[in-house]
Motif scaffolding. Structure first.
Motif, PDB file in Angstrom:
ATOM      1  N   LEU A  31     -65.073 -18.286  32.714  1.00  0.00           N
ATOM      2  CA  LEU A  31     -66.375 -18.230  31.876  1.00  0.00           C
ATOM      3  C   LEU A  31     -67.617 -18.164  32.592  1.00  0.00           C
ATOM      4  O   LEU A  31     -68.329 -17.277  32.013  1.00  0.00           O
ATOM      5  N   THR A  32     -67.860 -18.603  33.706  1.00  0.00           N
ATOM      6  CA  THR A  32     -69.013 -18.539  34.382  1.00  0.00           C
ATOM      7  C   THR A  32     -69.078 -17.096  34.705  1.00  0.00           C
ATOM      8  O   THR A  32     -70.277 -16.477  34.899  1.00  0.00           O
ATOM      9  N   THR A  33     -68.248 -16.199  35.211  1.00  0.00           N
ATOM     10  CA  THR A  33     -68.083 -15.020  35.700  1.00  0.00           C
ATOM     11  C   THR A  33     -68.583 -14.159  34.379  1.00  0.00           C
ATOM     12  O   THR A  33     -69.317 -13.147  34.585  1.00  0.00           O
ATOM     13  N   ARG A  34     -68.193 -14.434  33.442  1.00  0.00           N
ATOM     14  CA  ARG A  34     -68.525 -13.701  31.953  1.00  0.00           C
ATOM     15  C   ARG A  34     -70.009 -13.979  31.716  1.00  0.00           C
ATOM     16  O   ARG A  34     -70.718 -13.185  31.311  1.00  0.00           O
ATOM     17  N   LEU A  37     -76.923 -12.066  25.103  1.00  0.00           N
ATOM     18  CA  LEU A  37     -77.357 -13.493  24.910  1.00  0.00           C
ATOM     19  C   LEU A  37     -76.420 -14.227  24.232  1.00  0.00           C
ATOM     20  O   LEU A  37     -76.290 -15.432  24.678  1.00  0.00           O
ATOM     21  N   ALA A  38     -75.924 -13.804  23.118  1.00  0.00           N
ATOM     22  CA  ALA A  38     -74.775 -14.478  22.242  1.00  0.00           C
ATOM     23  C   ALA A  38     -73.624 -14.716  23.078  1.00  0.00           C
ATOM     24  O   ALA A  38     -73.168 -16.048  23.246  1.00  0.00           O
ATOM     25  N   ALA A  39     -73.138 -13.714  23.828  1.00  0.00           N
ATOM     26  CA  ALA A  39     -71.871 -13.836  24.585  1.00  0.00           C
ATOM     27  C   ALA A  39     -72.215 -15.096  25.811  1.00  0.00           C
ATOM     28  O   ALA A  39     -71.335 -16.124  26.089  1.00  0.00           O
ATOM     29  N   ILE A  40     -73.597 -15.094  26.515  1.00  0.00           N
ATOM     30  CA  ILE A  40     -73.666 -16.105  27.385  1.00  0.00           C
ATOM     31  C   ILE A  40     -73.754 -17.556  26.786  1.00  0.00           C
ATOM     32  O   ILE A  40     -73.402 -18.351  27.318  1.00  0.00           O
ATOM     33  N   PHE A  41     -74.554 -17.588  25.515  1.00  0.00           N
ATOM     34  CA  PHE A  41     -74.424 -19.024  24.884  1.00  0.00           C
ATOM     35  C   PHE A  41     -73.163 -19.451  24.592  1.00  0.00           C
ATOM     36  O   PHE A  41     -72.930 -20.579  24.973  1.00  0.00           O
ATOM     37  N   THR A  42     -72.248 -18.542  24.074  1.00  0.00           N
ATOM     38  CA  THR A  42     -70.885 -18.907  23.657  1.00  0.00           C
ATOM     39  C   THR A  42     -70.069 -19.328  24.796  1.00  0.00           C
ATOM     40  O   THR A  42     -69.532 -20.231  24.846  1.00  0.00           O
ATOM     41  N   ASN A  43     -69.996 -18.375  26.048  1.00  0.00           N
ATOM     42  CA  ASN A  43     -69.437 -18.842  27.090  1.00  0.00           C
ATOM     43  C   ASN A  43     -69.794 -20.066  27.812  1.00  0.00           C
ATOM     44  O   ASN A  43     -69.178 -20.833  28.382  1.00  0.00           O
ATOM     45  N   ALA A  44     -71.390 -20.281  27.889  1.00  0.00           N
ATOM     46  CA  ALA A  44     -71.755 -21.612  28.142  1.00  0.00           C
ATOM     47  C   ALA A  44     -71.362 -22.716  27.642  1.00  0.00           C
ATOM     48  O   ALA A  44     -71.040 -23.750  28.233  1.00  0.00           O
ATOM     49  N   GLU A  45     -71.358 -22.731  26.284  1.00  0.00           N
ATOM     50  CA  GLU A  45     -70.756 -23.843  25.511  1.00  0.00           C
ATOM     51  C   GLU A  45     -69.368 -24.253  25.662  1.00  0.00           C
ATOM     52  O   GLU A  45     -68.937 -25.484  25.864  1.00  0.00           O
ATOM     53  N   THR A  46     -68.591 -23.100  25.887  1.00  0.00           N
ATOM     54  CA  THR A  46     -67.318 -23.238  26.340  1.00  0.00           C
ATOM     55  C   THR A  46     -67.032 -23.907  27.432  1.00  0.00           C
ATOM     56  O   THR A  46     -66.026 -24.657  27.513  1.00  0.00           O
ATOM     57  N   SER A  47     -67.728 -23.288  28.478  1.00  0.00           N
ATOM     58  CA  SER A  47     -67.721 -23.973  29.747  1.00  0.00           C
ATOM     59  C   SER A  47     -68.115 -25.369  29.847  1.00  0.00           C
ATOM     60  O   SER A  47     -67.300 -26.244  30.501  1.00  0.00           O
ATOM     61  N   LEU A  48     -68.799 -25.858  29.044  1.00  0.00           N
ATOM     62  CA  LEU A  48     -69.241 -27.304  29.040  1.00  0.00           C
ATOM     63  C   LEU A  48     -68.124 -28.141  28.393  1.00  0.00           C
ATOM     64  O   LEU A  48     -67.985 -29.225  28.811  1.00  0.00           O
ATOM     65  N   ARG A  49     -67.525 -27.689  27.198  1.00  0.00           N
ATOM     66  CA  ARG A  49     -66.447 -28.284  26.858  1.00  0.00           C
ATOM     67  C   ARG A  49     -65.122 -28.656  27.725  1.00  0.00           C
ATOM     68  O   ARG A  49     -64.680 -29.632  27.882  1.00  0.00           O
ATOM     69  N   TRP A  50     -65.096 -27.549  28.547  1.00  0.00           N
ATOM     70  CA  TRP A  50     -63.993 -27.509  29.470  1.00  0.00           C
ATOM     71  C   TRP A  50     -64.259 -28.511  30.582  1.00  0.00           C
ATOM     72  O   TRP A  50     -63.453 -29.307  31.130  1.00  0.00           O
ATOM     73  N   LEU A  51     -65.532 -28.536  31.100  1.00  0.00           N
ATOM     74  CA  LEU A  51     -66.126 -29.289  32.094  1.00  0.00           C
ATOM     75  C   LEU A  51     -66.009 -30.955  31.389  1.00  0.00           C
ATOM     76  O   LEU A  51     -65.932 -31.921  32.128  1.00  0.00           O
ATOM     77  N   ALA A  52     -66.125 -31.191  30.309  1.00  0.00           N
ATOM     78  CA  ALA A  52     -66.165 -32.662  29.687  1.00  0.00           C
ATOM     79  C   ALA A  52     -64.751 -33.175  29.432  1.00  0.00           C
ATOM     80  O   ALA A  52     -65.005 -34.312  29.124  1.00  0.00           O
ATOM     81  N   ARG A  53     -63.792 -32.455  29.676  1.00  0.00           N
ATOM     82  CA  ARG A  53     -62.511 -33.099  29.711  1.00  0.00           C
ATOM     83  C   ARG A  53     -62.123 -34.020  30.904  1.00  0.00           C
ATOM     84  O   ARG A  53     -62.757 -34.069  31.625  1.00  0.00           O
ATOM     85  N   ASP A  54     -61.259 -35.036  30.508  1.00  0.00           N
ATOM     86  CA  ASP A  54     -60.828 -35.980  31.584  1.00  0.00           C
ATOM     87  C   ASP A  54     -60.612 -35.349  32.797  1.00  0.00           C
ATOM     88  O   ASP A  54     -60.766 -35.702  33.870  1.00  0.00           O
ATOM     89  N   GLU A  55     -59.716 -34.103  32.540  1.00  0.00           N
ATOM     90  CA  GLU A  55     -59.317 -33.367  33.829  1.00  0.00           C
ATOM     91  C   GLU A  55     -59.762 -31.961  33.488  1.00  0.00           C
ATOM     92  O   GLU A  55     -59.367 -31.310  32.823  1.00  0.00           O
ATOM     93  N   PRO A  56     -61.181 -31.576  34.250  1.00  0.00           N
ATOM     94  CA  PRO A  56     -61.933 -30.303  33.806  1.00  0.00           C
ATOM     95  C   PRO A  56     -60.908 -29.402  34.304  1.00  0.00           C
ATOM     96  O   PRO A  56     -60.242 -29.551  35.327  1.00  0.00           O
ATOM     97  N   ASN A  57     -60.804 -28.239  33.553  1.00  0.00           N
ATOM     98  CA  ASN A  57     -60.052 -26.875  33.991  1.00  0.00           C
ATOM     99  C   ASN A  57     -61.119 -26.287  34.910  1.00  0.00           C
ATOM    100  O   ASN A  57     -61.817 -25.441  34.290  1.00  0.00           O
ATOM    101  N   LEU A  58     -61.122 -26.246  35.991  1.00  0.00           N
ATOM    102  CA  LEU A  58     -62.186 -25.598  36.700  1.00  0.00           C
ATOM    103  C   LEU A  58     -61.863 -23.743  36.864  1.00  0.00           C
ATOM    104  O   LEU A  58     -62.569 -23.037  36.938  1.00  0.00           O
ATOM    105  N   ALA A  59     -60.709 -23.679  36.651  1.00  0.00           N
ATOM    106  CA  ALA A  59     -60.046 -22.193  36.770  1.00  0.00           C
ATOM    107  C   ALA A  59     -60.815 -21.447  35.434  1.00  0.00           C
ATOM    108  O   ALA A  59     -61.332 -20.389  35.435  1.00  0.00           O
ATOM    109  N   LYS A  60     -60.595 -22.357  34.201  1.00  0.00           N
ATOM    110  CA  LYS A  60     -61.294 -21.761  32.995  1.00  0.00           C
ATOM    111  C   LYS A  60     -62.799 -21.463  33.298  1.00  0.00           C
ATOM    112  O   LYS A  60     -63.552 -20.775  32.713  1.00  0.00           O
ATOM    113  N   VAL A  61     -63.314 -22.744  33.816  1.00  0.00           N
ATOM    114  CA  VAL A  61     -65.089 -22.799  34.024  1.00  0.00           C
ATOM    115  C   VAL A  61     -65.256 -21.489  34.802  1.00  0.00           C
ATOM    116  O   VAL A  61     -66.291 -20.905  34.588  1.00  0.00           O
TER     117      VAL A  61
END
Length: 568
Positions: free
Chosen positions: A377-380, A350-374
């Motif tokens: 993270l989503t796979t994790r 559950l902690a891993a899910i929470f951490t990876n989800a927050e990180t994924s949101l930060r990558w998506l919030a960038r002006d140029e989202p890093n979809l590969a990274k998302v």
């Protein structure tokens, strides 16, 4: 003249010369069938003789002459003179009265100058007896002669033998066990014919000729039952069950086949548990035991005993259910004690899910989202979710109420899954865990949840023992391997205080415990689970200190390849 003629002058007129040597010294009768004439012509016409018809034919056929051998064999206690003028039915053994009546009817209705009929019959006194009945024109249409040829099995008379059998029947009648006497002569003749034709495997023969099963159920007849059998069947009288044996086997049709095969193979007895439908509609579980006669015993004295197991099997089922409930309660209790460890195991994904989800949101919030990274993270997140689901499913399996499922299992996998519930608890107690799991072990057949419960319980006991001792540097060692006998073995050792010597023989007893708050069910349940799996468990103390538990399970029948046996 022959010895037989000199012993009874009444027979000389009808004695057939060619039978002189053949029947010399054999039992021999001369009967007057005039009064039976109106019945002999109304015989069964190929059907099974009816008791009333047989009774009329033999009751109206009177003895007018006999030799001394006949008088001894079936005569009344007063001797030969008392038999003259009386119906042959008063003396002839019941086990062959049908045969005698049929042959008398045959020769009495055949208008040929000389008529001879011969038949093999059953007898308690003679071995392989042959009954011969004849009539000739010299002696008249109503005079019939009867002789029986066969080696003597018993030199007692039929009357003394019948008195002995009557005492035997009274004894059987009062025995508290349900007993049935069965006449299986019809099947004996069929089996003899099949063997003469070269049939050796009756089971295969029945596959091609299933009609023989139905014939057996109709032709094999119950001839006598005792009081206990009548009570078991709910019969109002013993005669309610006299007749085809089909009434005994209607709720368990496959039993007919197994009994037939056992008799055909020459076995002395056959036993099995079967369903029995009583006359008053009850369905019982009974232990059937059939005792087959062997030559020179007669096939009309097959004995069947029945033992009502209904209450016992019901009690055993209730006991198994109670044991299952106790086992489940013990699992739930153990999981309650390990709540902190279980919560830690669930919180990790559950902690891993929470951490990876927050990180994924930060990558998506960038002006140029890093979809590969998302995507990474989503796979994790998905993998952690699956891991959390598996943990929850295992916890639910440990608490669920279900019937044991015996399947092929890898014992090493069962050990790994059991550690899921305990790893955090062991680490927080500062106990070092060492696991040496053997490679290439054969699988075992068992219930995964129950075997996990055994291993979890042993690990909890070791951890608690080390904790109660307060010793630093606690150690629990696990190992799996293959014994010299080919069994799959699990061993757990600890460096705790060990087991008091006076308690070693008692620790597997129910409700025995050395813990202040313990119920004393854990190890008793472990032992019952291992016993039910065909294995076992033993406890001992290590020379260097601490306890050792060794459990073993039979390997799956398929032999392991490439495994080097190493004693554990």
């Amino acid at each position: 003249m022959s010895e037989m003629r000199s012993s009874t002058s009444e027979l000389h007129a009808g004695f057939v010369p060619e039978f002189d040597a053949l029947y010399r010294g054999s039992p021999y009768w001369e009967l007057d069938t005039a009064d039976a004439r109106m019945f002999v012509g109304a015989g069964p016409s190929g059907r099974e003789p009816q008791a009333d018809w047989v009774g009329e034919v033999l009751g109206r056929s009177r003895v007018v002459g006999l030799n001394e051998r006949a008088a001894h064999l079936v005569g009344a206690p007063a001797g030969r003179e008392e038999m003259i003028g009386r119906p042959i039915a008063d003396f002839w053994p019941p086990d062959s009265q049908d045969d005698l009546a049929e042959l008398i009817a045959d020769v009495a209705t055949d208008r040929s100058p000389r008529v001879i009929r011969t038949r093999d019959i059953g007898s308690l006194l003679l071995q392989d007896p042959v009954l011969t009945v004849w009539r000739s024109h010299e002696t008249g249409a109503d005079t019939v002669f009867v002789a029986v040829r066969g080696a003597v099995n018993d030199r007692r008379s039929y009357w003394s033998l019948r008195a002995s059998e009557e005492r035997y029947r009274k004894l059987i009648h009062h025995i508290p066990n349900p007993l049935l006497r069965v006449d299986a002569r019809a099947m004996g003749r069929v089996f003899a014919r099949l063997k003469a034709e070269g049939v050796n495997d009756l089971d295969s023969y029945l596959d091609a000729h299933p009609e023989l099963l139905a014939f057996a159920e109709q032709s094999v007849r119950i001839t006598e039952i005792n009081r206990a059998a009548a009570l078991l069947f709910g019969a109002t009288s013993a005669t309610d069950l006299v007749g085809p044996v089909k009434c005994l086997l209607q709720a368990s049709p496959e039993t007919t086949r197994r009994v037939m095969v056992a008799q055909f193979d020459g076995r002395r007895s056959h036993a099995e548990v079967m369903k029995l439908c009583t006359l008053d509609g009850r369905l019982l579980d009974v232990q059937l035991a059939v005792t087959f006669p062997t030559p020179p015993e007669q096939l009309d004295v097959t004995v069947i005993s029945l033992d009502d197991l209904t209450d016992r099997l019901r009690t055993e089922a209730q006991l198994r259910q109670l044991q299952a409930d106790f086992t489940r309660a013990a699992r739930i209790s153990t999981l309650g004690e390990l709540a902190t460890s279980i919560a830690h195991e669930v919180n990790q994904p559950l902690a891993a899910i929470f951490t990876n989800a927050e990180t994924s949101l930060r990558w998506l919030a960038r002006d140029e989202p890093n979809l590969a990274k998302v995507v990474q993270l989503t796979t994790r997140i998905a993998a952690s979710a699956r891991h959390a689901t598996e943990i929850v499913q295992r916890i639910r399996a440990m608490t669920a109420k279900h019937a044991p499922e015996r399947r092929p299992l890898e014992l090493n996998e069962v050990v790994d899954e059991a550690l899921l519930f305990l790893r955090h608890d062991i680490e927080t107690r500062s106990i070092r865990l060492s696991a040496r799991l053997g490679l290439g072990l054969p699988r075992v057949i068992g219930d995964r949840v129950q075997l996990q419960q055994v291993i979890v319980n042993l690990l909890v006991n070791s951890a608690q023992a080390i904790g109660q001792a307060g010793a630093k540097g606690g150690l629990v060692e696990l190992s799996t391997g293959l014994s010299e006998a080919g069994e799959v073995v699990f061993v757990i050792r600890d460096n705790g205080p060990g087991i008091p010597a006076e308690d070693l023989d008692r620790i597997f007893e129910g409700f025995f415990t050395t813990k202040d708050e313990g119920m004393g069910l854990g190890l008793a349940i472990c032992q019952s689970i291992m016993t039910a799996h065909g294995g076992g468990i033993v406890a001992s103390n290590r020379p260097e200190g601490g306890a050792c538990f060794r459990l073993w399970l039979p390997a799956e029948p398929i032999a392991a390849q490439g495994w080097e046996t190493r004693p554990l």
